[in-house]
Design an enzyme around this catalytic site. Structure first.
Site, PDB file in Angstrom:
ATOM      1  N   ALA A 508       0.856  -1.170   0.000  1.00 61.55           N
ATOM      2  CA  ALA A 508       0.000   0.000   0.000  1.00 61.55           C
ATOM      3  C   ALA A 508       0.898   1.228   0.000  1.00 61.55           C
ATOM      4  O   ALA A 508       2.092   1.121   0.253  1.00 61.55           O
ATOM      5  CB  ALA A 508      -0.887   0.014   1.244  1.00 61.55           C
ATOM      6  N   MET A 509       0.309   2.385  -0.302  1.00 61.89           N
ATOM      7  CA  MET A 509       1.111   3.615  -0.313  1.00 61.89           C
ATOM      8  C   MET A 509       0.300   4.731   0.330  1.00 61.89           C
ATOM      9  O   MET A 509      -0.850   4.949  -0.021  1.00 61.89           O
ATOM     10  CB  MET A 509       1.494   3.957  -1.768  1.00 61.89           C
ATOM     11  CG  MET A 509       2.212   5.277  -1.922  1.00 61.89           C
ATOM     12  SD  MET A 509       3.804   5.288  -1.028  1.00 61.89           S
ATOM     13  CE  MET A 509       3.938   7.032  -0.631  1.00 61.89           C
ATOM     14  N   GLU A 544      -0.804   2.636   7.095  1.00 58.16           N
ATOM     15  CA  GLU A 544      -0.894   3.775   6.158  1.00 58.16           C
ATOM     16  C   GLU A 544      -1.500   4.998   6.843  1.00 58.16           C
ATOM     17  O   GLU A 544      -1.105   6.126   6.567  1.00 58.16           O
ATOM     18  CB  GLU A 544      -1.709   3.395   4.921  1.00 58.16           C
ATOM     19  CG  GLU A 544      -1.179   2.185   4.153  1.00 58.16           C
ATOM     20  CD  GLU A 544       0.305   2.228   3.868  1.00 58.16           C
ATOM     21  OE1 GLU A 544       0.845   3.321   3.631  1.00 58.16           O
ATOM     22  OE2 GLU A 544       0.949   1.159   3.897  1.00 58.16           O
ATOM     23  N   GLU A 566       9.144   4.443   8.292  1.00 56.26           N
ATOM     24  CA  GLU A 566       8.613   3.089   8.147  1.00 56.26           C
ATOM     25  C   GLU A 566       8.622   2.348   9.470  1.00 56.26           C
ATOM     26  O   GLU A 566       7.702   1.600   9.775  1.00 56.26           O
ATOM     27  CB  GLU A 566       9.385   2.322   7.081  1.00 56.26           C
ATOM     28  CG  GLU A 566       9.192   2.873   5.675  1.00 56.26           C
ATOM     29  CD  GLU A 566       7.740   3.036   5.270  1.00 56.26           C
ATOM     30  OE1 GLU A 566       6.859   2.441   5.919  1.00 56.26           O
ATOM     31  OE2 GLU A 566       7.472   3.782   4.320  1.00 56.26           O
TER      32      GLU A 566
HETATM   33 ZN   LIG Z   1       4.990   2.560   5.306  1.00 52.61          ZN
END
Ligand SMILES: [Zn+2]
Length: 1128
Positions: A508-509, A544, A566
């Site tokens: 996913a972004m 996300e 992240e």
């Molecule tokens: Zn991420």
């Protein structure tokens, strides 16, 4: 017409006459009768020839068939019919001219109409790889034939200018002097081709070719970076210009055989330092150089250039932009909607009617916004964006912000009525990599308004999948609202869209306000998918959404701190997911899914520090790995626990408030946490978070802490050393000498497992062992690293190990389940490297027959997997299978094969694991139940009777013990399935067959575009085949035989799927001859590995460790297993 430049039109009319005469000459029966703008349907019925005037020749060739759909193009239409009257011809010629001019004015709106666009892109290249004292060939020429260069020079890295004239090279315009060692090579056919006969070290670096196009026309430059390394690292923008606002107008033509993007961009820039060269990122774009303007004018522009290695487009100016001024840079460009899953790309799906449908979508992180439009594509170059997307009325568009004006007609000509503009609200200040543009025919489900906020929340998908968006539409707003409280900051955008994209490279972004997902990350169907799939969606959605603050609102200054983005989002995903699904025990699973997998990688010499200096886009791409995500999350979790979670949360909220809408680096966060921890008196006044955390982020690896307990004295003596998978491998040095600041928390069996704050510290500067006083009674089993919140392993003296195994046997609940998992994981891994005997480690598994919890079982099974893989081709394998089946039998009988209404989430999940293992061990009961279910399904393919949770086990078992009919049945199910999750499950199961011919065919399908296996699923297929003994040999042979084709299909330069293929085989090699084959493969293919290189190096490293392991431990384990199996 009032904006028009007369000269440009005069030139245009001349070109037009020329074009008409050309076509006249070629076809004597062509006459010009009527000119009418055609719609696409007309093309099929009318004989036409079309000439598109404003595309570069390459593009014309590719797109003639559908050119008519392109709005704003200047085109001519000649209808064929018999009419030889010259007067008619000329009158139509006049009409054609007028109409063309009219059509031509219908461009993407901008303030000043530009003249005809020309792009003289430069082609250049050099012979590589390069070594000092070897010959270097350099050449450059224009990509188009529209202009011929009149002269050319090469400038070497030391600044010397070489003028190339025919077969002569002169230096610094001393025409008659012959240059030593540099020759012009006219025989090759390449323009401006020179040879440096023996390269000197000072000639390694940037070479610039300069082509002059003659009077009145500008020059072109191209910079080539000649390097003896694989990659360059100095890729940063100079920082002399800073964008403040962008207007980006894009029309993606989602039309097969065209697939282009027509674009225009206006950028307001602050001139931070005086400069005479504008450097802006652009990749795979054709910039129409005649359209480039600075403050609406072209007069200050001298020429253009490309710096291919740095992905810069360069604009050379005659007078520099003064420091402190602001300017507006504008340009038109043409891009392509590629199928590479990066930049602005196309994705295809098949409608329920069986038609191909295309959508246009984006993936910009890390460095691919520059493929969609020219921009200052670095995370710290934040700006506001005004986006315009062109589309046909039957589609919809989406971007980060809400639409301000929808479906605005494109000014001008009736021809392009079919395209309209959606004009978006200006964005908040943000980084380019977080932009998103989507044009599709998708539909959405809107969530109910959340009582806490006014955010409009929608889940988008292709129409036939909208019924699967319900789950995400419930958890999405719930997690968003929870994070608003958690971070203490409102979500700053008015809306949040989440969309399931059929082709997507990552999971996913987190594009701000428009999150893109793989379908399986967002779509859930309770009839098809298991409950575990819900947990997967919780996790990915929470990850996300956490980025919307950590990453989007506050962004890293440069990709070196990617791990912070992240790592933090990964840490926070457990928190968000726990909020919507508290029974799933997700926080306790952290050690299984983040800590233990990171240990595995970080124990290798090929690991890297969390924080790495990165430059080249390929290097940036490489850092999206387990170390950044999972080790990053693990050390953040450690920090939160050693200073106290409440203190940590307060610090995070302060940090986000302080740096919102801007950029920060890790030291800024450390500073914030230090201040908060000092205020809460959770950190010694002379201590800083930076001092502690630098030892975890700036050096690779992690420690093992040896503990010896003296219960009589009430003392614990500790020392630390680096945990390395292979002692022989320690080749690197570390600035901290591989010592860490280790937070030590401890308790005892039956003690307090809630408090995870550190009780004392083991410091890098401690010399040797340190002794601490502890509270303990004489028979206590001491447990260090409470709930394994610290990122380190613990080894005890043998008496304490013994007391632990006794505590487990007598009352396993006296030790927290996370620490039970830790004990198993540590024991096996200490044995692996010889710090504990395998006998002592295996004793810790004897209590497992009483274990009923998923967390420790998962830890144990994953360690047994390793032993199983190593023993697979050995004599001891039968004993191993027997031993494992005996250990599992109590829990298998307890849980049964089928789901029960009374199951907890964790029980259901454990059953899946246990059943999977039992079927894999060929347990008769398990196999029979699985094949009965599969048979039932085969009888009636329309109704699948298999519980979604057991699909992967049942499919795999049925194929292992079935034949081609079973395989073909499942393959047909794959082809007819519409559900991404189901398709993934089937793809993983199809590799379970034992039939070599079938497996070979299956592998080949991943290279066949028409097979229905998406590129993103290639590694699933190859990984599934490589799981079996037979399959692994096949895959390895297949890779060696098909490497060229594999790297064509899976594009090694942009991602490392192909590297993953190699890793599936090589990482479990455990014989010296196999290792040698892998090394040979690596060496012979080195130049073709691209981004796969790193993955293959890691795999080879793992194989080396395996070979050593076999030599040292095989016999001990074989003996122990024999004893166990025969003693019962
Ligand atoms: Zn991420």
């Amino acid at each position: 017409m009032n904006h028009c430049n007369f000269v440009a039109y005069a030139l245009f009319v001349i070109r037009l006459f020329y074009a008409i005469l050309q076509s006249w000459r070629q076809d004597a029966c062509v006459t010009f009768s009527t000119l009418m703008p055609l719609h696409v349907d007309d093309v099929k019925t009318t004989q036409t020839s079309v000439l598109k005037n404003d595309l570069p020749p390459k593009h014309q060739r590719e797109s003639t068939r559908n050119i008519i759909k392109t709005p704003g193009s200047i085109y001519l239409v000649f209808l064929r019919f018999q009419d030889t009257n010259m007067i008619t011809k000329l009158s139509h010629l006049f009409l054609v001219t007028l109409l063309s001019i009219h059509v031509g004015s219908n461009r993407i709106p901008r303030d000043v109409e530009g003249p005809k666009r020309v792009s003289n892109r430069i082609k250049s290249g050099y012979s590589s790889p390069v070594q000092v004292y070897e010959k270097l060939d350099l050449w450059c020429s224009l990509e188009t034939s529209e202009a011929t260069p009149e002269s050319c020079t090469w400038t070497s890295p030391d600044g010397t200018v070489y003028k190339v004239d025919g077969d002569k090279v002169s230096q610094d315009n001393h025409v008659d002097e012959v240059v030593d060692g540099i020759l012009a090579n006219v025989t090759s056919g390449e323009f401006c081709h020179i040879q440096v006969s023996s390269l000197k070290s000072e000639q390694i670096g940037d070479w610039t070719c300069h082509l002059d196009l003659g009077t009145g026309v500008k020059y072109q430059r191209s910079t080539l970076t000649v390097t003896d390394k694989l990659r360059i690292s100095d890729v940063r923008l100079p920082g002399d210009l800073k964008p403040t606002t962008y207007k980006v107008a894009l029309i993606p033509f989602i039309i097969p055989d065209n697939f282009t993007i027509d674009g225009h961009v206006d950028i307001n820039l602050d001139v931070v330092e005086e400069t005479a060269v504008v450097k802006i990122h652009a990749k795979d774009l054709t910039i129409y150089e005649e359209s480039v303007e600075i403050d609406g004018k072209t007069s200050n522009i001298l020429g253009f250039g490309n710096d291919h290695a740095r992905e810069f487009f360069l604009i050379y100016l005659s007078s520099p932009l003064p420091k402190g001024s602001t300017v507006r840079l504008s340009m038109d460009f043409l891009g392509s909607l590629s199928n590479k899953l990066v930049g602005f790309y196309r994705s295809k799906y098949i409608s329920p009617e069986g038609e191909d449908r295309y959508i246009a979508t984006t993936q910009f992180e890390a460095t691919d916004a520059r493929r969609a439009f020219p921009c200052f594509d670095e995370p710290a170059m934040k700006a506001k964006f005004r986006v315009l997307l062109g589309r046909v009325p039957s589609m919809v568009s989406l971007s980060n912000m809400p639409i301000e004006k929808e479906a605005q007609p494109m000014d001008g000509n009736a021809t392009h009525q079919e395209y309209v503009w959606d004009i978006y609200q200006e964005s908040v200040v943000m980084s380019t990599y977080l932009l998103a543009f989507i044009v599709s025919d998708f539909k959405y489900r809107q969530s109910d308004p959340h009582p806490q906020n006014d955010v409009q929340f929608r889940i988008w998908s292709r129409e036939s999948a909208v019924n699967r968006t319900e789950y995400a539409s419930q958890v999405g707003p719930e997690i968003l609202a929870y994070f608003e409280d958690f971070f203490g900051l409102k979500f700053p955008l008015p809306k949040q869209d989440m969309i399931a994209i059929p082709d997507f490279s990552g999971g996913a972004m987190e594009n701000w306000g428009l999150i893109t997902y793989r379908e399986r990350g967002l779509l859930y169907d309770s009839n098809v998918s298991s409950d575990r799939h819900k947990l997967y969606i919780d996790n990915i959605v929470a990850h996300e959404l956490a980025h919307q603050w950590f990453g989007n609102l506050v962004t890293m200054k440069w990709w070196t701190d990617l791990w912070l983005n992240e790592g933090f989002a990964t840490y926070a995903q457990y928190i968000g997911s726990h909020h919507v699904n508290p029974e799933a025990g997700i926080k306790d699973k952290f050690v299984l899914t983040s800590t233990h997998p990171s240990f595995k990688l970080d124990a290798l010499e090929t690991s890297h520090p969390i924080s790495v200096e990165v430059g080249h886009p390929d290097d940036i791409g490489d850092t999206f790995d387990t170390i950044s995500y999972r080790k990053g999350a693990s050390v953040i979790r450690m920090m939160a626990n050693f200073i106290g979670v409440d203190t940590f949360n307060k610090a995070i909220s302060n940090y986000l408030k302080k740096y919102q809408f801007s950029n920060a680096e890790k030291d800024d966060l450390w500073q914030e946490i230090t201040e908060t921890a000092h205020a809460d008196e959770h950190l010694a006044a002379n201590q800083t978070i930076k001092e502690i955390m630098d030892t975890w982020t700036l050096q690779k690896g992690f420690p093992v802490m040896s503990v010896s307990v003296d219960l009589v004295k009430g003392q614990m003596t500790c020392n630390q050393s680096r945990y390395l998978a292979s002692k022989a491998e320690q080749s690197s040095r570390s600035i901290y000498g591989y010592k860490w600041w280790i937070p030590v928390s401890y308790t005892k069996a039956g003690g307090d497992f809630v408090n995870t704050r550190s009780k004392f510290w083991l410091k890098p500067m401690d010399n040797g062992s340190v002794t601490f006083d502890i509270e303990a009674a004489e028979s206590d089993a001491i447990i260090v690293n409470v709930r394994q919140t610290g990122f380190y392993r613990v080894n005890y003296d043998s008496d304490n190990w013994k007391r632990i195994s006794e505590a487990l046997e007598s009352d396993l609940e006296s030790i927290h389940r996370v620490n039970r998992a830790q004990i198993l994981n540590d024991a096996f891994n200490l044995a692996k490297v010889g710090l504990l005997s395998y006998e002592d480690a295996l004793i810790q598994t004897q209590y497992l027959s009483k274990e009923k919890d998923l967390i420790p079982w998962s830890a144990a099974l994953s360690e047994f997997s390793f032993i199983g893989r190593m023993l697979k081709r050995e004599k001891a394998h039968a004993d191993f299978e027997e031993f494992l089946q005996r250990s599992l039998t109590p829990i298998y009988s307890d849980l049964g094969f089928s789901a029960r209404d009374t199951d907890t989430v964790l029980e259901a999940e454990l059953r899946v694991k246990v059943v999977g293992r039992m079927c894999g061990l060929d347990n008769a009961d398990c196999i029979n139940r699985a094949s009965d279910l599969f048979q039932e399904w085969m009888k009636n393919g329309n109704v699948n009777p298999i519980d979604p949770d057991f699909k992967s086990v049942v499919y795999c078992s049925a194929l292992r013990h079935g034949d081609a009919t079973h395989w073909n049945f499942l393959w047909d199910q794959f082809k007819s399935s519409d559900d991404n999750f189901e398709m993934s499950t089937i793809l993983s199961a199809l590799g379970c067959s034992k039939d070599e011919e079938i497996l070979q065919k299956y592998l080949d399908l991943t290279l066949d575009k028409s097979s229905g296996i998406r590129k993103q699923d290639g590694s699933r297929v190859v990984g599934s085949v490589a799981r079996t003994v037979v399959g692994k040999d096949l895959v390895w042979k297949w890779i060696k035989n098909n490497w060229d084709q594999i790297t064509t299909v899976y594009d090694v330069s942009s991602h490392s799927t192909a590297g993953g293929f190699v890793s599936y085989c090589v990482s479990s090699f455990n014989k010296p001859e196999r290792l040698a084959e892998a090394v040979q493969f690596y060496e012979t293919k080195l130049t073709t590995l691209g981004a796969a290189k790193k993955k293959i190096e890691i795999a080879i490293q793992k194989a080396k460790v395996n070979v050593e392991w076999m030599e040292q431990h095989y016999q001990v384990i074989a003996n122990w297993l024999k004893e166990q199996v025969s003693s019962q």
